[in-house]
Design a protein around this motif. Structure first.
Motif, PDB file in Angstrom:
ATOM      1  N   VAL A  13       2.160 -14.293  -0.616  1.00 54.75           N
ATOM      2  CA  VAL A  13       1.120 -13.299  -0.805  1.00 54.75           C
ATOM      3  C   VAL A  13       1.223 -12.277   0.321  1.00 54.75           C
ATOM      4  O   VAL A  13       1.392 -12.646   1.484  1.00 54.75           O
ATOM      5  CB  VAL A  13      -0.273 -13.980  -0.784  1.00 54.75           C
ATOM      6  CG1 VAL A  13      -1.385 -12.952  -0.760  1.00 54.75           C
ATOM      7  CG2 VAL A  13      -0.429 -14.926  -1.981  1.00 54.75           C
ATOM      8  N   ALA A  14       1.122 -10.984  -0.022  1.00 51.16           N
ATOM      9  CA  ALA A  14       1.048  -9.933   0.997  1.00 51.16           C
ATOM     10  C   ALA A  14      -0.424  -9.711   1.333  1.00 51.16           C
ATOM     11  O   ALA A  14      -1.271  -9.726   0.443  1.00 51.16           O
ATOM     12  CB  ALA A  14       1.660  -8.648   0.465  1.00 51.16           C
ATOM     13  N   ILE A  33      -2.551   2.098   3.884  1.00 53.06           N
ATOM     14  CA  ILE A  33      -2.748   1.085   2.829  1.00 53.06           C
ATOM     15  C   ILE A  33      -1.785   1.363   1.678  1.00 53.06           C
ATOM     16  O   ILE A  33      -1.127   0.470   1.149  1.00 53.06           O
ATOM     17  CB  ILE A  33      -4.199   1.094   2.294  1.00 53.06           C
ATOM     18  CG1 ILE A  33      -5.207   0.782   3.405  1.00 53.06           C
ATOM     19  CG2 ILE A  33      -4.358   0.075   1.154  1.00 53.06           C
ATOM     20  CD1 ILE A  33      -6.657   1.047   2.997  1.00 53.06           C
ATOM     21  N   ARG A  34      -1.693   2.642   1.333  1.00 53.72           N
ATOM     22  CA  ARG A  34      -0.796   3.011   0.245  1.00 53.72           C
ATOM     23  C   ARG A  34       0.656   2.712   0.604  1.00 53.72           C
ATOM     24  O   ARG A  34       1.425   2.205  -0.214  1.00 53.72           O
ATOM     25  CB  ARG A  34      -0.948   4.488  -0.104  1.00 53.72           C
ATOM     26  CG  ARG A  34      -0.244   4.826  -1.413  1.00 53.72           C
ATOM     27  CD  ARG A  34      -0.540   6.230  -1.822  1.00 53.72           C
ATOM     28  NE  ARG A  34       0.129   7.167  -0.937  1.00 53.72           N
ATOM     29  CZ  ARG A  34       0.856   8.192  -1.368  1.00 53.72           C
ATOM     30  NH1 ARG A  34       0.998   8.397  -2.647  1.00 53.72           N
ATOM     31  NH2 ARG A  34       1.424   9.014  -0.514  1.00 53.72           N
ATOM     32  N   ASP A  71       3.261   0.379  -1.379  1.00 50.40           N
ATOM     33  CA  ASP A  71       4.600   0.843  -1.778  1.00 50.40           C
ATOM     34  C   ASP A  71       5.684  -0.065  -1.202  1.00 50.40           C
ATOM     35  O   ASP A  71       6.670  -0.382  -1.865  1.00 50.40           O
ATOM     36  CB  ASP A  71       4.833   2.280  -1.296  1.00 50.40           C
ATOM     37  CG  ASP A  71       3.983   3.286  -2.061  1.00 50.40           C
ATOM     38  OD1 ASP A  71       3.412   2.892  -3.103  1.00 50.40           O
ATOM     39  OD2 ASP A  71       3.872   4.440  -1.612  1.00 50.40           O
ATOM     40  N   HIS A  72       5.478  -0.467   0.062  1.00 47.97           N
ATOM     41  CA  HIS A  72       6.459  -1.318   0.731  1.00 47.97           C
ATOM     42  C   HIS A  72       6.583  -2.666   0.008  1.00 47.97           C
ATOM     43  O   HIS A  72       7.690  -3.149  -0.246  1.00 47.97           O
ATOM     44  CB  HIS A  72       6.027  -1.537   2.189  1.00 47.97           C
ATOM     45  CG  HIS A  72       6.914  -2.466   2.941  1.00 47.97           C
ATOM     46  ND1 HIS A  72       8.137  -2.071   3.446  1.00 47.97           N
ATOM     47  CD2 HIS A  72       6.772  -3.781   3.255  1.00 47.97           C
ATOM     48  CE1 HIS A  72       8.702  -3.112   4.036  1.00 47.97           C
ATOM     49  NE2 HIS A  72       7.901  -4.156   3.942  1.00 47.97           N
ATOM     50  N   VAL A  73       5.439  -3.245  -0.333  1.00 50.72           N
ATOM     51  CA  VAL A  73       5.433  -4.534  -1.035  1.00 50.72           C
ATOM     52  C   VAL A  73       6.140  -4.388  -2.379  1.00 50.72           C
ATOM     53  O   VAL A  73       6.945  -5.222  -2.772  1.00 50.72           O
ATOM     54  CB  VAL A  73       3.970  -5.026  -1.231  1.00 50.72           C
ATOM     55  CG1 VAL A  73       3.910  -6.181  -2.206  1.00 50.72           C
ATOM     56  CG2 VAL A  73       3.376  -5.419   0.114  1.00 50.72           C
ATOM     57  N   HIS A 130      -1.676   0.268  -9.687  1.00 54.66           N
ATOM     58  CA  HIS A 130      -0.391   0.358 -10.371  1.00 54.66           C
ATOM     59  C   HIS A 130       0.654  -0.629  -9.857  1.00 54.66           C
ATOM     60  O   HIS A 130       1.750  -0.701 -10.407  1.00 54.66           O
ATOM     61  CB  HIS A 130       0.143   1.800 -10.286  1.00 54.66           C
ATOM     62  CG  HIS A 130      -0.721   2.769 -11.040  1.00 54.66           C
ATOM     63  ND1 HIS A 130      -0.607   4.129 -10.938  1.00 54.66           N
ATOM     64  CD2 HIS A 130      -1.738   2.566 -11.913  1.00 54.66           C
ATOM     65  CE1 HIS A 130      -1.514   4.718 -11.710  1.00 54.66           C
ATOM     66  NE2 HIS A 130      -2.215   3.791 -12.301  1.00 54.66           N
ATOM     67  N   LEU A 131       0.319  -1.416  -8.841  1.00 56.34           N
ATOM     68  CA  LEU A 131       1.244  -2.469  -8.402  1.00 56.34           C
ATOM     69  C   LEU A 131       1.487  -3.444  -9.550  1.00 56.34           C
ATOM     70  O   LEU A 131       0.556  -3.777 -10.284  1.00 56.34           O
ATOM     71  CB  LEU A 131       0.644  -3.247  -7.224  1.00 56.34           C
ATOM     72  CG  LEU A 131       0.801  -2.672  -5.822  1.00 56.34           C
ATOM     73  CD1 LEU A 131       0.046  -3.555  -4.830  1.00 56.34           C
ATOM     74  CD2 LEU A 131       2.275  -2.592  -5.436  1.00 56.34           C
ATOM     75  N   PRO A 132       2.709  -3.958  -9.686  1.00 57.61           N
ATOM     76  CA  PRO A 132       2.987  -4.890 -10.788  1.00 57.61           C
ATOM     77  C   PRO A 132       2.518  -6.318 -10.496  1.00 57.61           C
ATOM     78  O   PRO A 132       2.815  -7.236 -11.252  1.00 57.61           O
ATOM     79  CB  PRO A 132       4.514  -4.821 -10.901  1.00 57.61           C
ATOM     80  CG  PRO A 132       4.976  -4.474  -9.529  1.00 57.61           C
ATOM     81  CD  PRO A 132       3.908  -3.615  -8.912  1.00 57.61           C
ATOM     82  N   ILE A 133       1.803  -6.512  -9.384  1.00 56.85           N
ATOM     83  CA  ILE A 133       1.276  -7.833  -9.031  1.00 56.85           C
ATOM     84  C   ILE A 133      -0.252  -7.741  -8.932  1.00 56.85           C
ATOM     85  O   ILE A 133      -0.788  -6.656  -8.694  1.00 56.85           O
ATOM     86  CB  ILE A 133       1.858  -8.338  -7.689  1.00 56.85           C
ATOM     87  CG1 ILE A 133       1.605  -7.317  -6.570  1.00 56.85           C
ATOM     88  CG2 ILE A 133       3.341  -8.640  -7.827  1.00 56.85           C
ATOM     89  CD1 ILE A 133       2.032  -7.782  -5.188  1.00 56.85           C
TER      90      ILE A 133
END
Lengths: 249, 251
Positions: free
Chosen positions: B14-15, B36-37, B41-43, B94-97
């Protein structure tokens, strides 16, 4: 033996999923039988209410996942059939009640949510464990959103697993909760009595108007959801996960 | 002021993105929102990325909203804050997680709007949540695109128009929170537990499900998200806002 049956008496219809040895899992043959029953019912404006139920020890264990593995065409066939069935059920002239004994899982939960009412008992098992199995509940998501709102639907579908009937009632999946499975028949009977006594024209007009208030692109979204679910079910992650489940390898 | 950590257990990775400016109750600056953004993006870009993300805040309060003292020095800061807020909430959505927010103590104004980018929100009974910003001449419209599907039209209207705050129980009732705990200290551990469970799910299926839910509830609707942002931006140079903010700074 018919895998789904329709019986009528006066203004009441009973639609029964009849594959009890597989907890009424929706295989292609069962879905075909359901389509035939719902087609018959769609021409009957003398019916006020249809009770949807499962024979044996469960309402419906969901889509027959084993069939997903048997033929590369099956994911698309199964999911298209589920999509069109739910669209037809929502378009029926009569009110619909899902009487859920013991379990409504995945696609079975979808079938439950497309009905106007859902009655179950506190310790029933309800839920959408698709994401645990590598499959995707896209086809039933539009119906769930209409039932619980988009926020709760998001949490229910992403979290997967199954929940108790009591919890499902708290989240708005269930419209009427009774204590035990033995109370289901009486509770369903009470509701049927009220709906059967209603004016058929008033009931049909109200239901048709409520359907018109649904999002304009609902049918399109259910069909697109079927394509997404079929694509995910055909993919390597789902196929591997399902093979492990059924073949232990 | 924003940290990215990784929380690893045998069950899943988990991030964790933590706001760390607790002496200011994690009040947001444009840089913090941008950070935060950047974390999101990094994750997203990591190969074999974590299976879920937790957004939390160090200290007693998750986030008290924008740091308005910055706007006193530079009138262009408020539009920058609103724009970054909109971008950051979208990036989380919009993160896929799945994204789990740990909102102990309070999530006020911009802090509450951040929650709307999360898929799950854990809070505590005595927490204070809401948008008390029309009383200082600021419009919370920016939050509407993600808030409305989450809590429904009627509750959204009430929350964005009424500057009153609600407690954790009420947030749970209306669907702004998905879980409400008795103790604030239990909120972050529970968020980690839930995120770890979510990280154990089948990844492709989960990503496809989230993307589809985003499409169904308007979370991907860029025109609507921009419209909401513009409704908040449109009044930032007005006399009412300037006068009301000046009276805040005068105390």
């Amino acid at each position: 033996m018919d895998l789904a049956t329709l019986q009528t008496a006066g203004r009441l219809a009973r639609l029964t999923l009849n594959r009890p040895d597989s907890r009424n899992a929706m295989c292609i043959e069962l879905l075909d039988a359901l389509h035939a029953c719902v087609d018959e019912l769609s021409g009957r404006d003398d019916i006020n209410v249809c009770v949807v139920m499962g024979a044996g020890r469960a309402f419906c264990a969901g889509m027959d996942l084993k069939e997903l593995l048997e033929d590369p065409d099956n994911p698309r066939r199964l999911l298209t059939s589920i999509a069109e069935l739910t669209i037809k059920m929502r378009d029926l002239p009569c009110a619909t009640i899902a009487t859920v004994n013991r379990a409504a899982i995945g696609g079975g939960c979808g079938l439950m949510c497309v009905c106007d009412f859902s009655i179950t008992h506190e310790d029933a098992k309800i839920g959408y464990p698709e994401v645990d199995l590598g499959v995707c509940p896209a086809v039933v998501a539009p119906w769930l959103i209409l039932r619980t709102g988009a926020g709760r639907a998001r949490q229910i579908l992403l979290q997967g697993g199954v929940m108790s009937g009591r919890r499902a009632h708290e989240l708005g999946l269930i419209t009427r909760l009774v204590e035990s499975v033995d109370d289901l028949e009486d509770a369903t009977g009470d509701m049927v009595e009220r709906l059967v006594a209603a004016g058929p024209i008033a009931l049909q007009a109200t239901r048709a108007w409520l359907n018109e208030l649904q999002p304009a692109d609902l049918v399109e979204k259910v069909r697109k959801g079927a394509v997404i679910s079929a694509d995910v079910a055909s993919g390597p992650e789902a196929q591997e996960s399902l093979r492990k489940l059924y073949q232990g390898s | 002021m924003v940290r990215l950590e990784h929380h690893e257990t045998p069950d899943g990775r988990v991030a964790v993105v933590l706001l760390d400016r607790h002496e200011k109750r994690n009040a947001l600056t444009p840089d913090m929102l941008e950070n935060i953004r950047a974390c999101a993006d990094h994750v997203h870009a990591e190969e074999d990325h974590p299976g879920a993300l937790v957004l939390g805040g160090v200290g007693d309060v998750f986030c008290a909203g924008f740091d308005l003292s910055l706007c006193q020095e530079d009138p262009l800061i408020l539009p920058a804050l609103l724009t970054r807020l909109s971008e950051t909430a979208r990036a989380l959505r919009h993160l896929p997680i799945p994204v789990v927010a740990a909102a102990q103590g309070g999530a006020i104004a911009g802090g509450c709007a951040l929650l709307c980018g999360a898929d799950f929100v854990i809070t505590n009974r005595d927490a204070r949540l809401g948008y008390p910003v029309v009383r200082i001449g600021v419009s919370p419209a920016v939050s509407s695109t993600l808030l409305q599907p989450a809590i429904g039209h009627a509750h959204c209207r009430e929350r964005l128009l009424d500057p009153a705050l609600i407690d954790g129980e009420e947030a749970l009732r209306i669907g702004l929170a998905s879980e409400c705990l008795a103790k604030p200290d239990a909120v972050l551990p529970r968020a980690l537990e839930l995120a770890t469970d979510l990280a154990s799910k089948q990844r492709h299926a989960l990503a496809a499900t989230k993307r589809w839910l985003n499409e169904l509830d308007g979370s991907e609707n860029a025109a609507q998200l921009d419209g909401a942002l513009n409704a908040s931006l449109a009044i930032t140079s007005g006399d009412e806002q300037r006068t009301m903010l000046e009276s805040v700074w005068r105390g």
